[in-house]
Write a protein that holds these residues in place. Structure first.
Motif, mmCIF file in Angstrom:
data_model
loop_
_atom_site.group_PDB
_atom_site.id
_atom_site.type_symbol
_atom_site.label_atom_id
_atom_site.label_comp_id
_atom_site.label_asym_id
_atom_site.label_seq_id
_atom_site.Cartn_x
_atom_site.Cartn_y
_atom_site.Cartn_z
ATOM 1 N N GLU A 139 0.661 -1.568 0.225
ATOM 2 C CA GLU A 139 0.137 -0.356 0.068
ATOM 3 C C GLU A 139 1.252 1.058 0.010
ATOM 4 N N LEU A 140 1.587 1.104 -1.092
ATOM 5 C CA LEU A 140 2.268 2.441 -1.083
ATOM 6 C C LEU A 140 1.682 4.089 -1.067
ATOM 7 N N PHE A 141 0.359 4.497 -1.189
ATOM 8 C CA PHE A 141 0.011 5.496 -1.192
ATOM 9 C C PHE A 141 -0.258 5.285 0.872
ATOM 10 N N ILE A 142 -0.786 4.676 1.242
ATOM 11 C CA ILE A 142 -0.931 4.606 2.662
ATOM 12 C C ILE A 142 0.640 5.385 3.481
ATOM 13 N N ALA A 143 1.235 3.878 2.856
ATOM 14 C CA ALA A 143 2.592 3.431 3.316
ATOM 15 C C ALA A 143 3.242 6.051 3.787
ATOM 16 N N ARG A 144 3.846 6.374 2.022
ATOM 17 C CA ARG A 144 3.711 7.953 2.184
ATOM 18 C C ARG A 144 3.162 8.582 3.324
ATOM 19 N N MET A 145 2.082 8.516 2.909
ATOM 20 C CA MET A 145 0.730 9.271 4.522
ATOM 21 C C MET A 145 1.129 9.137 5.707
ATOM 22 N N ILE A 146 1.119 8.360 6.045
ATOM 23 C CA ILE A 146 1.818 7.377 7.445
ATOM 24 C C ILE A 146 3.184 7.362 7.997
ATOM 25 N N PHE A 147 3.847 7.424 7.212
ATOM 26 C CA PHE A 147 5.513 8.338 6.586
ATOM 27 C C PHE A 147 6.179 10.021 7.065
ATOM 28 N N GLY A 148 5.096 10.402 6.667
ATOM 29 C CA GLY A 148 4.595 12.014 6.316
ATOM 30 C C GLY A 148 4.850 11.997 7.897
ATOM 31 N N SER A 149 3.560 11.365 7.961
ATOM 32 C CA SER A 149 2.958 12.064 9.794
ATOM 33 C C SER A 149 3.982 11.337 10.734
ATOM 34 N N CYS A 150 5.000 10.253 10.767
ATOM 35 C CA CYS A 150 5.996 9.918 11.552
ATOM 36 C C CYS A 150 7.183 11.051 11.225
ATOM 37 N N CYS A 151 7.147 11.615 10.003
ATOM 38 C CA CYS A 151 8.194 12.873 10.172
ATOM 39 C C CYS A 151 7.585 14.288 11.158
ATOM 40 N N LEU A 152 6.146 14.356 10.211
ATOM 41 C CA LEU A 152 5.397 15.564 11.158
ATOM 42 C C LEU A 152 5.191 14.832 13.580
ATOM 43 N N SER A 153 5.579 14.085 13.286
ATOM 44 C CA SER A 153 5.623 13.565 14.458
ATOM 45 C C SER A 153 6.562 14.122 15.143
ATOM 46 N N MET A 154 7.509 13.563 15.102
ATOM 47 C CA MET A 154 9.369 13.591 14.753
ATOM 48 C C MET A 154 9.427 15.220 15.376
ATOM 49 N N ILE A 155 9.547 16.207 14.046
ATOM 50 C CA ILE A 155 9.508 17.670 13.982
ATOM 51 C C ILE A 155 8.724 18.268 15.378
ATOM 52 N N ILE A 156 7.256 17.697 15.530
ATOM 53 C CA ILE A 156 6.498 17.831 16.770
ATOM 54 C C ILE A 156 7.278 18.092 17.557
#
Length: 134
Positions: A89-106
């Protein structure tokens, strides 16, 4: 951007390392609070800046709680990215990874704020010492 296991693998050493730093900071803060508590309750010693210290420590605890929470979400999202990649699920993986990066930035932004408050606390603590640094 192509996302694969290599991209998510880059986060695996970083997130636990950051969480370890956050946990050590929280542990040090808890020791300090316990020492102040014992001084206040058992020895009836109240430091001159006790109220300011209490407010400062309370704020730092709150910031560290949010810091650790967002780092935990970052780790969870990173694992979910791997799982989504496993399911193709490439699109879902991209969305979740974006959330990962955003969480780490916060998480890092909260940590930077906590360090700023900690530095101010040290300056406050040193304010009653009359030292000439030349």
């Amino acid at each position: 951007m192509n996302i694969d296991y290599t991209v998510t693998a880059l986060m695996f050493p970083a997130i636990p390392l950051l969480m370890s730093v956050y946990s050590n900071r929280f542990h040090s803060l808890s020791i300090l609070i316990r020492q102040l508590h014992d001084e206040h309750v058992y020895e009836k010693h109240i430091p001159p800046e006790w109220k300011k210290q209490f407010i400062n420590l309370s704020g730092r605890i709150t910031l560290l709680r949010w810091t650790i929470l967002f780092a935990s979400f970052g780790f969870l999202f990173n694992m979910l990215t791997v799982f989504a990649l496993y399911l193709d699920e490439l699109f879902i993986a991209r969305m979740i990874f974006g959330s990962c990066c955003l969480s780490m930035i916060i998480s890092i932004l909260f940590f930077i704020r906590e360090i700023h408050i900690s530095t101010n606390a040290l300056k406050l603590h040193m304010s009653d010492m009359d030292v000439d640094v030349s």
